[in-house]
Scaffold this motif. Structure first.
Motif, PDB file in Angstrom:
ATOM      1  N   HIS A  33      15.571   9.500  12.115  1.00  0.00           N
ATOM      2  CA  HIS A  33      14.296   8.787  12.198  1.00  0.00           C
ATOM      3  C   HIS A  33      14.269   7.623  11.212  1.00  0.00           C
ATOM      4  O   HIS A  33      13.810   6.533  11.545  1.00  0.00           O
ATOM      5  CB  HIS A  33      13.141   9.758  11.905  1.00  0.00           C
ATOM      6  N   TRP A  34      14.785   7.837  10.006  1.00  0.00           N
ATOM      7  CA  TRP A  34      14.771   6.780   8.997  1.00  0.00           C
ATOM      8  C   TRP A  34      15.601   5.575   9.432  1.00  0.00           C
ATOM      9  O   TRP A  34      15.236   4.427   9.188  1.00  0.00           O
ATOM     10  CB  TRP A  34      15.311   7.317   7.674  1.00  0.00           C
ATOM     11  N   LEU A  35      16.756   5.823  10.090  1.00  0.00           N
ATOM     12  CA  LEU A  35      17.597   4.729  10.560  1.00  0.00           C
ATOM     13  C   LEU A  35      16.903   3.869  11.605  1.00  0.00           C
ATOM     14  O   LEU A  35      17.282   2.719  11.830  1.00  0.00           O
ATOM     15  CB  LEU A  35      18.903   5.294  11.143  1.00  0.00           C
ATOM     16  N   ASP A  36      15.868   4.415  12.224  1.00  0.00           N
ATOM     17  CA  ASP A  36      15.114   3.663  13.226  1.00  0.00           C
ATOM     18  C   ASP A  36      14.073   2.757  12.585  1.00  0.00           C
ATOM     19  O   ASP A  36      13.844   1.633  13.040  1.00  0.00           O
ATOM     20  CB  ASP A  36      14.437   4.643  14.187  1.00  0.00           C
ATOM     21  N   ILE A  37      13.431   3.239  11.495  1.00  0.00           N
ATOM     22  CA  ILE A  37      12.332   2.472  10.894  1.00  0.00           C
ATOM     23  C   ILE A  37      12.714   1.785   9.584  1.00  0.00           C
ATOM     24  O   ILE A  37      12.095   0.796   9.188  1.00  0.00           O
ATOM     25  CB  ILE A  37      11.104   3.368  10.665  1.00  0.00           C
ATOM     26  N   LEU A  38      13.745   2.326   8.887  1.00  0.00           N
ATOM     27  CA  LEU A  38      14.240   1.745   7.636  1.00  0.00           C
ATOM     28  C   LEU A  38      13.135   1.492   6.614  1.00  0.00           C
ATOM     29  O   LEU A  38      13.092   0.442   5.959  1.00  0.00           O
ATOM     30  CB  LEU A  38      14.991   0.433   7.918  1.00  0.00           C
ATOM     31  N   ASP A  39      12.202   2.427   6.497  1.00  0.00           N
ATOM     32  CA  ASP A  39      11.132   2.244   5.523  1.00  0.00           C
ATOM     33  C   ASP A  39      11.611   2.607   4.127  1.00  0.00           C
ATOM     34  O   ASP A  39      12.689   3.166   3.951  1.00  0.00           O
ATOM     35  CB  ASP A  39       9.917   3.103   5.895  1.00  0.00           C
ATOM     36  N   GLY A  40      10.823   2.255   3.114  1.00  0.00           N
ATOM     37  CA  GLY A  40      11.153   2.598   1.736  1.00  0.00           C
ATOM     38  C   GLY A  40      11.447   1.413   0.845  1.00  0.00           C
ATOM     39  O   GLY A  40      11.456   1.545  -0.384  1.00  0.00           O
ATOM     40  N   SER A  41      11.688   0.230   1.440  1.00  0.00           N
ATOM     41  CA  SER A  41      12.022  -0.932   0.619  1.00  0.00           C
ATOM     42  C   SER A  41      10.850  -1.319  -0.285  1.00  0.00           C
ATOM     43  O   SER A  41      11.040  -1.662  -1.459  1.00  0.00           O
ATOM     44  CB  SER A  41      12.407  -2.119   1.502  1.00  0.00           C
ATOM     45  N   GLY A  42       9.632  -1.256   0.275  1.00  0.00           N
ATOM     46  CA  GLY A  42       8.445  -1.623  -0.507  1.00  0.00           C
ATOM     47  C   GLY A  42       8.242  -0.714  -1.699  1.00  0.00           C
ATOM     48  O   GLY A  42       7.995  -1.181  -2.820  1.00  0.00           O
ATOM     49  N   SER A  43       8.374   0.600  -1.474  1.00  0.00           N
ATOM     50  CA  SER A  43       8.175   1.564  -2.568  1.00  0.00           C
ATOM     51  C   SER A  43       9.290   1.454  -3.600  1.00  0.00           C
ATOM     52  O   SER A  43       9.054   1.608  -4.810  1.00  0.00           O
ATOM     53  CB  SER A  43       8.099   2.986  -2.015  1.00  0.00           C
ATOM     54  N   LEU A  44      10.520   1.173  -3.146  1.00  0.00           N
ATOM     55  CA  LEU A  44      11.644   1.009  -4.070  1.00  0.00           C
ATOM     56  C   LEU A  44      11.423  -0.184  -4.991  1.00  0.00           C
ATOM     57  O   LEU A  44      11.536  -0.076  -6.221  1.00  0.00           O
ATOM     58  CB  LEU A  44      12.951   0.828  -3.288  1.00  0.00           C
ATOM     59  N   ILE A  45      11.084  -1.326  -4.406  1.00  0.00           N
ATOM     60  CA  ILE A  45      10.873  -2.543  -5.200  1.00  0.00           C
ATOM     61  C   ILE A  45       9.661  -2.390  -6.112  1.00  0.00           C
ATOM     62  O   ILE A  45       9.676  -2.831  -7.270  1.00  0.00           O
ATOM     63  CB  ILE A  45      10.707  -3.754  -4.265  1.00  0.00           C
ATOM     64  N   ARG A  46       8.620  -1.759  -5.600  1.00  0.00           N
ATOM     65  CA  ARG A  46       7.418  -1.537  -6.411  1.00  0.00           C
ATOM     66  C   ARG A  46       7.733  -0.659  -7.624  1.00  0.00           C
ATOM     67  O   ARG A  46       7.309  -0.954  -8.740  1.00  0.00           O
ATOM     68  CB  ARG A  46       6.328  -0.891  -5.551  1.00  0.00           C
ATOM     69  N   ARG A  47       8.486   0.410  -7.392  1.00  0.00           N
ATOM     70  CA  ARG A  47       8.833   1.330  -8.480  1.00  0.00           C
ATOM     71  C   ARG A  47       9.696   0.633  -9.536  1.00  0.00           C
ATOM     72  O   ARG A  47       9.562   0.892 -10.734  1.00  0.00           O
ATOM     73  CB  ARG A  47       9.579   2.533  -7.906  1.00  0.00           C
ATOM     74  N   MET A  48      10.542  -0.294  -9.111  1.00  0.00           N
ATOM     75  CA  MET A  48      11.450  -0.969 -10.036  1.00  0.00           C
ATOM     76  C   MET A  48      10.760  -2.060 -10.858  1.00  0.00           C
ATOM     77  O   MET A  48      11.099  -2.270 -12.025  1.00  0.00           O
ATOM     78  CB  MET A  48      12.628  -1.581  -9.259  1.00  0.00           C
ATOM     79  N   PHE A  49       9.785  -2.749 -10.227  1.00  0.00           N
ATOM     80  CA  PHE A  49       9.272  -3.962 -10.870  1.00  0.00           C
ATOM     81  C   PHE A  49       7.772  -3.974 -11.155  1.00  0.00           C
ATOM     82  O   PHE A  49       7.286  -4.926 -11.754  1.00  0.00           O
ATOM     83  CB  PHE A  49       9.619  -5.179 -10.000  1.00  0.00           C
ATOM     84  N   ILE A  50       7.040  -2.942 -10.754  1.00  0.00           N
ATOM     85  CA  ILE A  50       5.587  -2.991 -10.898  1.00  0.00           C
ATOM     86  C   ILE A  50       5.148  -3.032 -12.359  1.00  0.00           C
ATOM     87  O   ILE A  50       4.114  -3.606 -12.712  1.00  0.00           O
ATOM     88  CB  ILE A  50       4.925  -1.782 -10.173  1.00  0.00           C
ATOM     89  N   HIS A  51       5.944  -2.428 -13.243  1.00  0.00           N
ATOM     90  CA  HIS A  51       5.571  -2.381 -14.658  1.00  0.00           C
ATOM     91  C   HIS A  51       6.197  -3.519 -15.478  1.00  0.00           C
ATOM     92  O   HIS A  51       5.978  -3.594 -16.689  1.00  0.00           O
ATOM     93  CB  HIS A  51       5.975  -1.027 -15.263  1.00  0.00           C
ATOM     94  N   GLU A  52       6.958  -4.383 -14.794  1.00  0.00           N
ATOM     95  CA  GLU A  52       7.564  -5.518 -15.477  1.00  0.00           C
ATOM     96  C   GLU A  52       6.577  -6.687 -15.521  1.00  0.00           C
ATOM     97  O   GLU A  52       5.914  -6.993 -14.532  1.00  0.00           O
ATOM     98  CB  GLU A  52       8.851  -5.962 -14.758  1.00  0.00           C
ATOM     99  N   LYS A  53       6.488  -7.326 -16.696  1.00  0.00           N
ATOM    100  CA  LYS A  53       5.566  -8.451 -16.852  1.00  0.00           C
ATOM    101  C   LYS A  53       6.156  -9.712 -16.222  1.00  0.00           C
ATOM    102  O   LYS A  53       7.365  -9.952 -16.294  1.00  0.00           O
ATOM    103  CB  LYS A  53       5.273  -8.703 -18.336  1.00  0.00           C
TER     104      LYS A  53
END
Length: 226
Positions: free
Chosen positions: A68-88
């Motif tokens: 199912h994941w290979l069909d929708i490829l979701d998760g990029s938004g949460s990955l980038i958010r987790r990596m950079f949301i706390h960076e100024k």
């Protein structure tokens, strides 16, 4: 499994049919009962038609599977958010270097992982069904607005009842100009926000892709110097 399927059928068809019948009965006691009844029938028609369209598209029960994941490829938004949301947010070079270092840390300077990540973001950046749908809808909306302006339909929305205008003690032209300006302003802002939100993620993905290329070069140089 069979019990679940039976329950889903009851929930989607039997229960909703009963609910629509109840709404039809209630609408018979309301003012403008004919309009209310017809509206309920239209809602029911659209509901069951939509169910049929969704079923034609197929349904994957195992949403947690890799298939199912290979069909929708979701998760990029949460990955980038987790990596950079706390960076100024700093200057351009500092921001790019932060992204660069974070990506190297995420992949542990592994060239293979970086190439996998690049392939993932490249796929996201390619135009898919949603992009075609968005551009089609946008084109239709622009065509409808152009037709409305050309035929005077939008101008008709700006006019008010003469008696109402007399109560305000202003000229009809004044109200028409204000209404027309409001429609243009709100319509333009709506389009701007819609387009901005659509291209925002694509811009982010393009930047990530460029930085991943630099990370891959770094991983290759690091490997050659060992």
């Amino acid at each position: 499994m069979m019990k679940v399927k039976i329950f889903n059928v009851i929930k989607q068809y039997v229960f909703t049919s009963f609910l629509f019948i109840v709404l039809l009965v209630i609408s018979g006691f309301l003012p403008f009962r004919n309009y209310s009844s017809i509206a309920v029938l239209y809602i029911a028609f659209n509901y069951y038609t939509l169910l049929g369209i969704i079923r034609m598209g197929g349904k994957d029960q195992s949403k947690e599977s890799l298939y199912h994941w290979l069909d929708i490829l979701d998760g990029s938004g949460s990955l980038i958010r987790r990596m950079f949301i706390h960076e100024k947010n700093k200057d351009i070079i500092s921001n790019l270097e932060t992204v660069y270092n974070k990506l190297l840390l995420l992949t542990n300077h592994d060239k293979r992982k970086l190439k996998l990540l690049k392939g993932y973001f490249s796929t996201l950046n390619n135009e898919g069904p949603f992009d075609l749908f968005f551009k089609t809808i946008l084109g239709i909306l622009v065509a409808i607005i152009a037709w409305g302006i050309n035929k005077g339909v939008i101008l008709g929305f700006t006019k008010m009842n003469i008696e109402d205008i007399e109560l305000l003690r202003v000229t009809p032209l004044y109200i028409e100009v204000l209404n027309y300006s409001t429609i243009i302003f709100l319509g333009g802002m709506s389009f701007a926000v819609l387009i901005k939100n659509y291209y925002k993620e694509k811009t982010r993905n393009r930047v990530i892709l460029e930085i991943i290329d630099v990370c891959i070069e770094h991983a290759e140089d690091r490997k050659n110097h060992r």
